[in-house]
Scaffold this motif. Structure first.
Motif, PDB file in Angstrom:
ATOM      1  N   GLN A  47      80.943  28.119  61.935  1.00 12.26           N
ATOM      2  CA  GLN A  47      81.034  27.935  63.525  1.00 12.26           C
ATOM      3  C   GLN A  47      80.514  27.535  64.926  1.00 12.26           C
ATOM      4  O   GLN A  47      80.890  26.782  65.267  1.00 12.26           O
ATOM      5  N   HIS A  48      78.724  27.836  64.313  1.00 12.31           N
ATOM      6  CA  HIS A  48      77.857  27.322  64.466  1.00 12.31           C
ATOM      7  C   HIS A  48      77.939  25.511  65.267  1.00 12.31           C
ATOM      8  O   HIS A  48      77.969  24.894  65.903  1.00 12.31           O
ATOM      9  N   TYR A  49      78.321  25.012  63.531  1.00 10.69           N
ATOM     10  CA  TYR A  49      78.278  23.968  63.523  1.00 10.69           C
ATOM     11  C   TYR A  49      79.397  23.546  62.912  1.00 10.69           C
ATOM     12  O   TYR A  49      79.558  22.247  62.003  1.00 10.69           O
ATOM     13  N   ALA A  50      80.510  23.934  63.272  1.00 15.66           N
ATOM     14  CA  ALA A  50      82.417  23.221  63.390  1.00 15.66           C
ATOM     15  C   ALA A  50      82.388  22.078  63.675  1.00 15.66           C
ATOM     16  O   ALA A  50      83.112  21.381  62.846  1.00 15.66           O
ATOM     17  N   GLU A  51      81.280  21.064  64.017  1.00 12.92           N
ATOM     18  CA  GLU A  51      82.128  19.929  64.636  1.00 12.92           C
ATOM     19  C   GLU A  51      81.565  18.409  63.837  1.00 12.92           C
ATOM     20  O   GLU A  51      81.368  18.534  63.266  1.00 12.92           O
ATOM     21  N   HIS A  52      80.692  19.128  62.388  1.00 10.33           N
ATOM     22  CA  HIS A  52      80.593  18.833  61.250  1.00 10.33           C
ATOM     23  C   HIS A  52      81.127  18.888  59.919  1.00 10.33           C
ATOM     24  O   HIS A  52      81.043  18.898  59.051  1.00 10.33           O
ATOM     25  N   ARG A  53      81.998  20.007  59.887  1.00  5.92           N
ATOM     26  CA  ARG A  53      82.441  19.867  58.699  1.00  5.92           C
ATOM     27  C   ARG A  53      83.591  18.917  58.294  1.00  5.92           C
ATOM     28  O   ARG A  53      84.310  18.161  59.075  1.00  5.92           O
ATOM     29  N   GLY A  54      83.524  19.066  56.998  1.00  8.03           N
ATOM     30  CA  GLY A  54      84.238  17.677  56.600  1.00  8.03           C
ATOM     31  C   GLY A  54      83.317  16.917  56.026  1.00  8.03           C
ATOM     32  O   GLY A  54      83.084  16.073  55.473  1.00  8.03           O
ATOM     33  N   LYS A  55      81.746  15.883  56.791  1.00 11.86           N
ATOM     34  CA  LYS A  55      80.857  15.622  56.647  1.00 11.86           C
ATOM     35  C   LYS A  55      80.107  15.870  55.379  1.00 11.86           C
ATOM     36  O   LYS A  55      79.833  17.062  55.252  1.00 11.86           O
ATOM     37  N   PRO A  56      79.543  15.291  54.637  1.00  9.51           N
ATOM     38  CA  PRO A  56      78.893  14.738  53.242  1.00  9.51           C
ATOM     39  C   PRO A  56      77.859  15.911  53.389  1.00  9.51           C
ATOM     40  O   PRO A  56      77.983  16.695  51.956  1.00  9.51           O
ATOM     41  N   PHE A  57      77.044  16.053  54.348  1.00 12.25           N
ATOM     42  CA  PHE A  57      75.489  17.120  54.566  1.00 12.25           C
ATOM     43  C   PHE A  57      76.544  18.643  55.134  1.00 12.25           C
ATOM     44  O   PHE A  57      75.227  19.607  54.814  1.00 12.25           O
ATOM     45  N   TYR A  58      77.488  18.847  55.002  1.00 10.70           N
ATOM     46  CA  TYR A  58      77.724  20.123  55.551  1.00 10.70           C
ATOM     47  C   TYR A  58      77.786  21.784  54.907  1.00 10.70           C
ATOM     48  O   TYR A  58      77.441  22.299  55.336  1.00 10.70           O
ATOM     49  N   ASP A  59      78.461  21.203  53.527  1.00 11.38           N
ATOM     50  CA  ASP A  59      77.794  22.913  53.011  1.00 11.38           C
ATOM     51  C   ASP A  59      76.240  22.623  52.619  1.00 11.38           C
ATOM     52  O   ASP A  59      76.100  23.796  52.178  1.00 11.38           O
ATOM     53  N   ASP A  60      75.637  21.920  52.671  1.00 11.44           N
ATOM     54  CA  ASP A  60      74.358  21.801  51.784  1.00 11.44           C
ATOM     55  C   ASP A  60      73.620  22.231  53.658  1.00 11.44           C
ATOM     56  O   ASP A  60      72.809  23.131  53.722  1.00 11.44           O
TER      57      ASP A  60
END
Ligand code: RTP
Ligand code: MG
Length: 138
Positions: A47-60
């Motif tokens: 939720q905190h980093y929702a703006e980065h969902r889908g970016k290559p580094f998101y899961d890491d």
């Protein structure tokens, strides 16, 4: 006065840098209104980093923020406190962060960059609500 939100990321806690980083803010004259060691759930980090969902580094990024305890905090300062804290943090990529900044003095990686700070007053309000739902400005 205004407030902003920070996270001392797991690398900061693992490396024993809580005091070093906190002291920089306190020496500047800023004041902690909340300060808590916490193990974060993945759902909250998402939720905190929702703006980065889908970016290559998101899961890491989510894995990194949940690999060990962090410190979550609320900092109070002048009207520009959000920007002051961001300036003190330095550039996202620690390898490019200026000397004198937290990342520029203490880190060298883009992912393990020690600290999160809200990037706008609106983000600060949203993030304080997420991590400290009970918090009321004093
Ligand atoms: P933060 O949100 O943590 O305060 O950092 P920031 O505003 O300086 O940077 P942002 O673009 O919001 O990125 C959030 C965090 O994701 C990780 N990241 N990794 N591998 C990469 O290219 C990459 N890019 C970003 C960093 O931990 C960054 O702080
Ligand atoms: Mg950010």
């Amino acid at each position: 006065m205004a407030t902003t939100f920070i996270i001392l990321k797991p690398d900061a806690v693992e490396r024993g840098l809580i005091g070093e980083i906190t002291t920089r803010f306190e020496r500047r004259g800023l004041r902690f209104l909340a300060f808590e060691l916490r193990q974060l759930e993945a759902s909250l980090v998402q939720q905190h980093y929702a703006e980065h969902r889908g970016k290559p580094f998101y899961d890491d990024l989510v894995a990194f923020l949940t690999r060990g305890p962090v410190v979550v905090g609320i900092i109070e300062g002048p009207a520009q406190v959000v920007e002051m804290v961001r300036t003190m943090m330095g550039a996202t990529d620690s390898a490019k962060a200026a000397p004198g900044t937290i990342r520029g003095d203490l880190a060298m990686l883009v992912d393990e960059n020690l600290i999160h700070g809200s990037d706008s007053p609106a983000s600060a309000e949203r993030e304080i609500g997420l991590f400290f739902p009970e918090f009321r400005p004093v």
